[in-house]
Design a protein around this motif. Structure first.
Motif: not given
Length: 316
Positions: A40-63
């Motif tokens: 029942g609290s509504d204080r301090y950091y009260t709300n956050g909304i985030f949308i992400y898009y991620r795309k994999a890239l070619k990895a080589d070497g030590d990756l």
């Protein structure tokens, strides 16, 4: 003919399996709210909304894996309540931070990871905190708001960040990693470090929910599990050099005697504890966590806590 049909089906199922393991794109949404904990609290950091898009890239070497990400988000803060009778009740400033950003996640074969980030954002009325909180309260019949007239004023920000993780030890059902970050910008400057403890069926850090790296451009062979499901605990000590949602603009301080803006001084150290559960399917990822923070400023009447819910969908 039966043999040909069998071989055809075998190749088909093999290609489906490969397709499932090489999905290189992901969209995700994350929502944070203190109300999710049912207190029942509504204080301090009260709300956050985030949308992400991620795309994999070619990895080589030590990756082993490499992921490029783009995101848009908003964080919203108010005092001990969204309604304060006057400015003397403000124990944490009213503020909103809205931004767009990008990340590059480098995931190494030795299970160390480095994620670099950049965000361009704004703190202040232009970030839209007040109208969004009013919309939420009006829609769900919550109490009337009062206090946003004292919010942090507009300030455009550039914030850079880096996260480093490193596997320290692992047994069959438990592992421990180092988790750390550093931020530098005119909005947020600071650093944090602590362990990440996972219990259950988890994968290596280069292809895991823990490091936002479940997408890949190539088949990730040799993973510990087909799907992840694990509990985790992440305690952390955070050093805070600057926080614009508390202290206001770094370079454009308010000297207007008629301004209602209320700023406070941040505490130099904050301790946080995060507990959660994460799991994946062939296409979906979910991460549900509760986060507990000590006080951001000395004036705060209580520490604060919230829950975070993230869902993601992977596709080719």
């Amino acid at each position: 003919m039966f043999n040909k049909l069998f071989l055809t089906l075998l190749c088909l199922f093999g290609s489906i399996s490969l397709f499932a393991q090489t999905r290189g794109h992901e969209i995700a949404i994350q929502t944070d709210n203190d109300g999710y904990l049912g207190q029942g609290s509504d204080r301090y950091y009260t709300n956050g909304i985030f949308i992400y898009y991620r795309k994999a890239l070619k990895a080589d070497g030590d990756l082993q894996n490499k992921v490029l990400g783009f995101e848009i988000g908003q964080k919203m803060y108010n005092a001990q309540s969204g309604y304060v009778p006057n400015a003397s009740y403000i124990d944490r400033p009213f503020a909103a931070y809205s931004y767009i950003g990008s990340t590059l996640n480098l995931l190494y074969k030795n299970e160390s990871t480095l994620k670099l980030s950049a965000q361009l954002g704004i703190v202040g009325p232009a970030a839209g905190g007040e109208p969004i909180q009013k919309f939420i309260h009006n829609t769900f019949g919550f109490y009337a708001l009062n206090g946003w007239q004292y919010q942090i004023k507009n300030n455009v920000e550039l914030n850079l960040g880096a996260e480093y993780n490193k596997l320290l030890a692992r047994a069959s059902w438990i592992d421990v990693s180092l988790a750390s970050y550093a931020n530098l910008g005119n909005g947020f400057t600071g650093a944090g470090v602590g362990p990440l403890i996972r219990l259950g069926n988890f994968n290596q850090l280069f292809n895991s929910v823990s490091t936002q790296s479940t997408v890949s451009a190539a088949d990730q062979t040799g993973l510990l599990h087909t799907h992840e499901i694990f509990f985790y605990y992440k305690p952390q000590i955070n050093g805070v050099l600057y926080d614009a949602t508390i202290q206001g603009p770094l370079f454009n301080k308010n000297h207007d005697p008629n301004s209602l803006e209320v700023t406070l001084d941040k505490k130099p150290f904050i301790f946080s504890n995060q507990v959660g559960v994460a799991f994946t399917t062939s296409r979906f990822t979910f991460d549900i966590a509760a986060i507990f923070h000590t006080k951001d400023v000395e004036e705060m009447l209580r520490s604060h806590q919230w829950a975070s819910i993230t869902g993601a969908y992977r596709f080719k």
